[in-house]
Design a protein around this motif. Structure first.
Motif, PDB file in Angstrom:
ATOM      1  N   TRP A  98       0.833  -1.206   0.000  1.00 49.91           N
ATOM      2  CA  TRP A  98       0.000   0.000   0.000  1.00 49.91           C
ATOM      3  C   TRP A  98       0.864   1.251   0.000  1.00 49.91           C
ATOM      4  O   TRP A  98       1.826   1.365   0.754  1.00 49.91           O
ATOM      5  N   ASP A  99       0.536   2.192  -0.861  1.00 49.40           N
ATOM      6  CA  ASP A  99       1.309   3.420  -1.010  1.00 49.40           C
ATOM      7  C   ASP A  99       0.639   4.539  -0.232  1.00 49.40           C
ATOM      8  O   ASP A  99      -0.144   5.319  -0.779  1.00 49.40           O
ATOM      9  N   GLY A 100       0.931   4.616   1.055  1.00 47.83           N
ATOM     10  CA  GLY A 100       0.310   5.620   1.909  1.00 47.83           C
ATOM     11  C   GLY A 100       1.195   6.827   2.096  1.00 47.83           C
ATOM     12  O   GLY A 100       2.317   6.905   1.569  1.00 47.83           O
ATOM     13  N   PRO A 101       0.720   7.809   2.858  1.00 44.74           N
ATOM     14  CA  PRO A 101       1.495   9.027   3.087  1.00 44.74           C
ATOM     15  C   PRO A 101       2.677   8.770   4.019  1.00 44.74           C
ATOM     16  O   PRO A 101       2.670   7.834   4.817  1.00 44.74           O
ATOM     17  N   THR A 102       3.702   9.605   3.917  1.00 43.62           N
ATOM     18  CA  THR A 102       4.791   9.557   4.880  1.00 43.62           C
ATOM     19  C   THR A 102       4.240   9.910   6.256  1.00 43.62           C
ATOM     20  O   THR A 102       3.493  10.872   6.415  1.00 43.62           O
ATOM     21  N   ALA A 103       4.594   9.118   7.244  1.00 46.73           N
ATOM     22  CA  ALA A 103       4.001   9.263   8.569  1.00 46.73           C
ATOM     23  C   ALA A 103       4.847  10.148   9.478  1.00 46.73           C
ATOM     24  O   ALA A 103       6.080  10.064   9.472  1.00 46.73           O
TER      25      ALA A 103
END
Length: 243
Positions: A98-103
């Motif tokens: 999954w390509d999620g936002p930088t946390a």
């Protein structure tokens, strides 16, 4: 009544780990100032800890991903009921791709199996957190050497001691900010609740065509817990800062 399908083991659980209400808020407090933060939960389940973190800080944003459709729907319903839908996004997907936002803060609670183990999880999440950001990691370890059949049952998890878990986090590029471990009461509550949904269903549907299979599942799980890993399998919560 006789046509009701058997439940899964999560119906009476607040969290899918041995975690009490009090400790959940202590873990959120260990993350410090969350103002304006993006909190990303990998393997969020129904995202209860994520929802509580966002409730704690009204300017924070929460994003979660999990491969369990039922859990994601439960989490979305809870977010709507608590007025958090505009600040919490839950996605159905594979946490590893999954390509999620930088946390600013990443969360992984008992999800190391998805990455292939603790070392792989630490390496993957290190790349998904901004420099100076935090990782809240929940992972297993051995409180004491397990019985032989328990060691074999958990062989794929490659668990070590608590100090080895901390060393692995340090070697992966983190610094330890906080460490706490699940109590025996938290474990017993977690395991009892896991069994409870099935036990209640069995009491109401003793003659169901699937009753024997459900009874086997819950009996085997209870034996594995009480006659196997109770008191030897630990669960640690680490708040880690990305170097």
């Amino acid at each position: 009544m006789t046509d009701a399908p058997p439940p899964n083991g999560h119906a009476f659980l607040d969290f899918n780990s041995p975690l009490s209400d009090a400790r959940s808020y202590d873990l959120i407090a260990s993350l410090g100032d969350l103002r304006g933060s993006t909190v990303v939960d990998y393997g969020c389940g129904w995202a209860e800890l994520l929802l509580r973190a966002v409730e704690h800080e009204p300017t924070a944003r929460g994003v979660g991903v999990d491969g369990d459709e039922h859990a994601i729907e439960r989490g979305r319903a809870n977010a709507r009921a608590r007025g958090l839908s505009e600040r919490v996004e839950l996605h159905l997907g594979d946490v590893t791709t999954w390509d999620g936002p930088t946390a600013d803060v990443a969360v992984s609670m008992g999800s190391s199996h998805a990455w292939g183990g603790t070392l792989q999880t630490l390496a993957a999440l290190h790349e998904r957190i901004r420099p100076g950001g935090l990782l809240l990691l929940g992972d297993g370890f051995w409180e004491r050497p397990p019985l032989e059949h328990i060691a074999e049952a958990f062989a794929g998890d490659a668990l070590g001691s608590l100090d080895e878990l901390v060393d692995a986090a340090m070697e992966a590029g983190f610094r330890l900010f906080n460490l706490t471990t699940a109590s025996l009461d938290e474990w017993d509550g977690f395991e009892s609740r896991w069994c409870l949904a099935r036990e209640r269903w069995l009491a109401e549907h003793p003659d169901h065509v699937e009753a024997a299979e459900v009874r086997r599942i819950v009996d085997e799980h209870r034996d594995l817990w009480l006659k196997g890993y109770r008191g030897s399998l630990g669960f640690a919560y680490l708040t880690l800062a990305r170097r």
